[in-house]
Design a protein around this motif. Structure first.
Motif, PDB file in Angstrom:
ATOM      1  N   ASN A  17      28.234  60.562  17.200  1.00  0.00           N
ATOM      2  CA  ASN A  17      27.750  59.239  16.816  1.00  0.00           C
ATOM      3  C   ASN A  17      26.241  59.249  16.612  1.00  0.00           C
ATOM      4  OD1 ASN A  17      30.301  58.130  16.977  1.00  0.00           O
ATOM      5  ND2 ASN A  17      30.082  57.602  19.122  1.00  0.00           N
ATOM      6  N   ASN A  18      25.803  58.582  15.560  1.00  0.00           N
ATOM      7  CA  ASN A  18      24.383  58.467  15.268  1.00  0.00           C
ATOM      8  C   ASN A  18      24.115  57.024  14.850  1.00  0.00           C
ATOM      9  OD1 ASN A  18      21.763  59.279  14.975  1.00  0.00           O
ATOM     10  ND2 ASN A  18      22.225  60.933  13.543  1.00  0.00           N
ATOM     11  N   ARG A  27      16.546  58.757  12.708  1.00  0.00           N
ATOM     12  CA  ARG A  27      17.781  58.996  13.453  1.00  0.00           C
ATOM     13  C   ARG A  27      17.696  60.301  14.239  1.00  0.00           C
ATOM     14  NH1 ARG A  27      21.912  58.202   8.467  1.00  0.00           N
ATOM     15  NH2 ARG A  27      21.187  56.145   7.841  1.00  0.00           N
ATOM     16  N   MET A  28      18.675  60.485  15.098  1.00  0.00           N
ATOM     17  CA  MET A  28      18.751  61.746  15.832  1.00  0.00           C
ATOM     18  C   MET A  28      19.163  62.848  14.866  1.00  0.00           C
ATOM     19  SD  MET A  28      20.998  62.710  19.141  1.00  0.00           S
ATOM     20  CE  MET A  28      21.303  64.408  19.525  1.00  0.00           C
ATOM     21  N   SER A  64      21.605  59.866  22.918  1.00  0.00           N
ATOM     22  CA  SER A  64      20.428  60.331  22.189  1.00  0.00           C
ATOM     23  C   SER A  64      19.719  61.383  23.024  1.00  0.00           C
ATOM     24  CB  SER A  64      19.487  59.159  21.921  1.00  0.00           C
ATOM     25  OG  SER A  64      18.280  59.606  21.363  1.00  0.00           O
ATOM     26  N   VAL A  65      19.259  62.429  22.364  1.00  0.00           N
ATOM     27  CA  VAL A  65      18.558  63.506  23.046  1.00  0.00           C
ATOM     28  C   VAL A  65      17.133  63.559  22.502  1.00  0.00           C
ATOM     29  CG1 VAL A  65      18.477  66.000  23.431  1.00  0.00           C
ATOM     30  CG2 VAL A  65      20.672  64.816  23.377  1.00  0.00           C
ATOM     31  N   TYR A  66      16.152  63.518  23.410  1.00  0.00           N
ATOM     32  CA  TYR A  66      14.745  63.663  23.045  1.00  0.00           C
ATOM     33  C   TYR A  66      14.361  65.121  23.253  1.00  0.00           C
ATOM     34  CZ  TYR A  66       9.694  63.157  23.208  1.00  0.00           C
ATOM     35  OH  TYR A  66       8.350  63.296  22.971  1.00  0.00           O
ATOM     36  N   ASP A  69      13.055  68.894  18.468  1.00  0.00           N
ATOM     37  CA  ASP A  69      13.581  68.598  17.129  1.00  0.00           C
ATOM     38  C   ASP A  69      13.855  67.110  16.915  1.00  0.00           C
ATOM     39  OD1 ASP A  69      13.681  71.338  16.288  1.00  0.00           O
ATOM     40  OD2 ASP A  69      15.409  71.572  17.618  1.00  0.00           O
ATOM     41  N   ASN A  70      13.894  66.345  17.975  1.00  0.00           N
ATOM     42  CA  ASN A  70      14.194  64.914  17.891  1.00  0.00           C
ATOM     43  C   ASN A  70      13.066  64.122  18.543  1.00  0.00           C
ATOM     44  OD1 ASN A  70      16.869  64.576  16.626  1.00  0.00           O
ATOM     45  ND2 ASN A  70      17.469  65.998  18.239  1.00  0.00           N
ATOM     46  N   PRO A  71      12.129  63.601  17.737  1.00  0.00           N
ATOM     47  CA  PRO A  71      10.954  62.929  18.295  1.00  0.00           C
ATOM     48  C   PRO A  71      11.222  61.509  18.779  1.00  0.00           C
ATOM     49  CG  PRO A  71      10.827  62.953  15.916  1.00  0.00           C
ATOM     50  CD  PRO A  71      12.038  63.748  16.286  1.00  0.00           C
TER      51      PRO A  71
END
Length: 143
Positions: A17-18, A27-28, A64-66, A69-71
């Protein structure tokens, strides 16, 4: 997680899911290591909750993962979609002040550490529209 659910063909990315309400660059990013971490966190939390109290369903969940690569950190709460962008990830851009954007500030140093972008989620907008429709229908029947 990967010990019990191996993913040799990168199939964990499919169906992850995004939040589609944000522009694509916000987005992630579905990187293999972030997706596996998100699924592992979900799997761990789901297994820790007693089945007699609640069950978590992957299709209704967003993790969601911070990471490097995911700011952005994305989540939803109380009918709002929230995107937090830390100052260190803005790449020399100035913080913008506009509707739906909050500056997050360190109380002690007064330094602005991040920005929070807010949007009303689709379900809440539909509930609001339906409530207004009910009020208009009810008021129309009394005149």
């Amino acid at each position: 997680y990967l010990t019990e659910n191996p993913d040799p063909n990168n199939e964990n990315i499919i169906g992850y899911n995004n939040r589609k309400c944000w522009p694509k660059d916000c987005r992630m990013r579905l990187m293999k290591h972030d997706v596996n971490l998100g699924r592992a966190v979900f799997w761990e939390i789901r297994n820790r909750l007693p089945r007699c109290l609640t069950t978590l369903v992957w299709e209704n969940t967003f993790v969601s993962v911070y990471s490097r690569d995911n700011p952005n950190l994305l989540f939803s709460m109380c009918g709002f979609e929230v995107r937090i962008l830390p100052k260190v990830r803005t790449y020399n851009e100035e913080f913008t002040l506009k509707d739906g954007v909050w500056k997050l500030q360190n109380e002690a140093t007064k330094e602005i550490t991040a920005q929070a972008f807010l949007r009303v989620d689709e379900d809440s907008m539909k509930k609001f529209e339906n409530r207004i429709r009910q009020i208009l229908m009810a008021s129309g029947s009394t005149t």
